[in-house]
Design a protein around this motif. Structure first.
Motif, PDB file in Angstrom:
ATOM      1  N   ARG A  61     -15.135   2.503   3.608  1.00 53.41           N
ATOM      2  CA  ARG A  61     -13.856   2.893   3.573  1.00 53.41           C
ATOM      3  C   ARG A  61     -13.028   1.822   3.080  1.00 53.41           C
ATOM      4  O   ARG A  61     -13.177   0.548   3.352  1.00 53.41           O
ATOM      5  N   ASP A  62     -12.328   2.230   1.773  1.00 50.81           N
ATOM      6  CA  ASP A  62     -11.724   1.215   1.196  1.00 50.81           C
ATOM      7  C   ASP A  62     -10.171   1.347   1.770  1.00 50.81           C
ATOM      8  O   ASP A  62      -9.480   2.298   1.430  1.00 50.81           O
ATOM      9  N   GLU A  63      -9.788   0.364   2.472  1.00 46.27           N
ATOM     10  CA  GLU A  63      -8.526   0.457   3.258  1.00 46.27           C
ATOM     11  C   GLU A  63      -7.259  -0.324   2.210  1.00 46.27           C
ATOM     12  O   GLU A  63      -6.417  -0.497   2.737  1.00 46.27           O
ATOM     13  N   THR A  64      -7.810  -0.893   1.064  1.00 44.90           N
ATOM     14  CA  THR A  64      -7.039  -1.447   0.226  1.00 44.90           C
ATOM     15  C   THR A  64      -5.937  -0.459  -0.519  1.00 44.90           C
ATOM     16  O   THR A  64      -5.086  -0.902  -1.364  1.00 44.90           O
ATOM     17  N   VAL A  65      -6.347   0.785  -0.542  1.00 49.63           N
ATOM     18  CA  VAL A  65      -5.724   1.737  -1.320  1.00 49.63           C
ATOM     19  C   VAL A  65      -5.128   2.818  -0.216  1.00 49.63           C
ATOM     20  O   VAL A  65      -5.610   3.001   0.941  1.00 49.63           O
ATOM     21  N   HIS A  66      -3.894   3.481  -0.839  1.00 50.94           N
ATOM     22  CA  HIS A  66      -3.500   4.531   0.159  1.00 50.94           C
ATOM     23  C   HIS A  66      -3.403   5.853  -0.659  1.00 50.94           C
ATOM     24  O   HIS A  66      -2.763   5.886  -1.682  1.00 50.94           O
ATOM     25  N   PRO A  67      -4.052   7.003  -0.077  1.00 50.90           N
ATOM     26  CA  PRO A  67      -4.627   6.792   1.069  1.00 50.90           C
ATOM     27  C   PRO A  67      -6.237   6.523   0.740  1.00 50.90           C
ATOM     28  O   PRO A  67      -6.699   5.939  -0.390  1.00 50.90           O
TER      29      PRO A  67
END
Length: 129
Positions: A61-67
């Motif tokens: 999971r890439d948490e640096t982008v939203h969503p």
């Protein structure tokens, strides 16, 4: 004491991985929209499955982008190879030959498939010389 997570992929996990292999990356909503074409499921169930898959290291999971974006942790080829190795080990007692013989005797192979199998066998025989 809870049992350790299974190394075997569930049908839903495999469906999610197929979506991610095709798209290379997707949000939980995009994954849910694809899944809901085949199954009547809630968005929260999809998010829970992704959480389980994160724990099993099946997805990243890439948490640096939203969503947040999800990606497969391994390629389709690598996953298939691992699943096949597990199958050979557990079901065919380590015998690749037994698996191949069972597969060929249980379903009609196309002429193209047979030609590819013959070519592979020829290449394997040549490499042993």
């Amino acid at each position: 004491m809870p049992r350790p997570p299974s190394s075997q992929l569930t049908e839903v996990e495999l469906q999610i991985l197929r979506i991610l292999w095709e798209k290379q990356a997707a949000t939980a909503r995009q994954i849910h929209n694809c899944i809901s074409e085949d199954r009547n499921t809630n968005y929260s169930t999809t998010v829970k499955m992704l959480s389980v898959m994160l724990g099993k290291k099946l997805v990243k999971r890439d948490e640096t982008v939203h969503p947040q974006m999800y990606r497969p942790a391994a390629t389709q080829q690598r996953t298939q190879k691992k699943m096949l190795q597990d199958l050979i080990s557990k079901v065919y007692n380590g015998s690749t030959g037994s698996l191949v013989l069972q597969a060929l005797s249980s379903q009609q192979a196309s002429p193209k498939d047979l030609a590819e199998i013959r070519q592979l066998l020829d290449e394997l025989e040549e490499s042993e010389k």
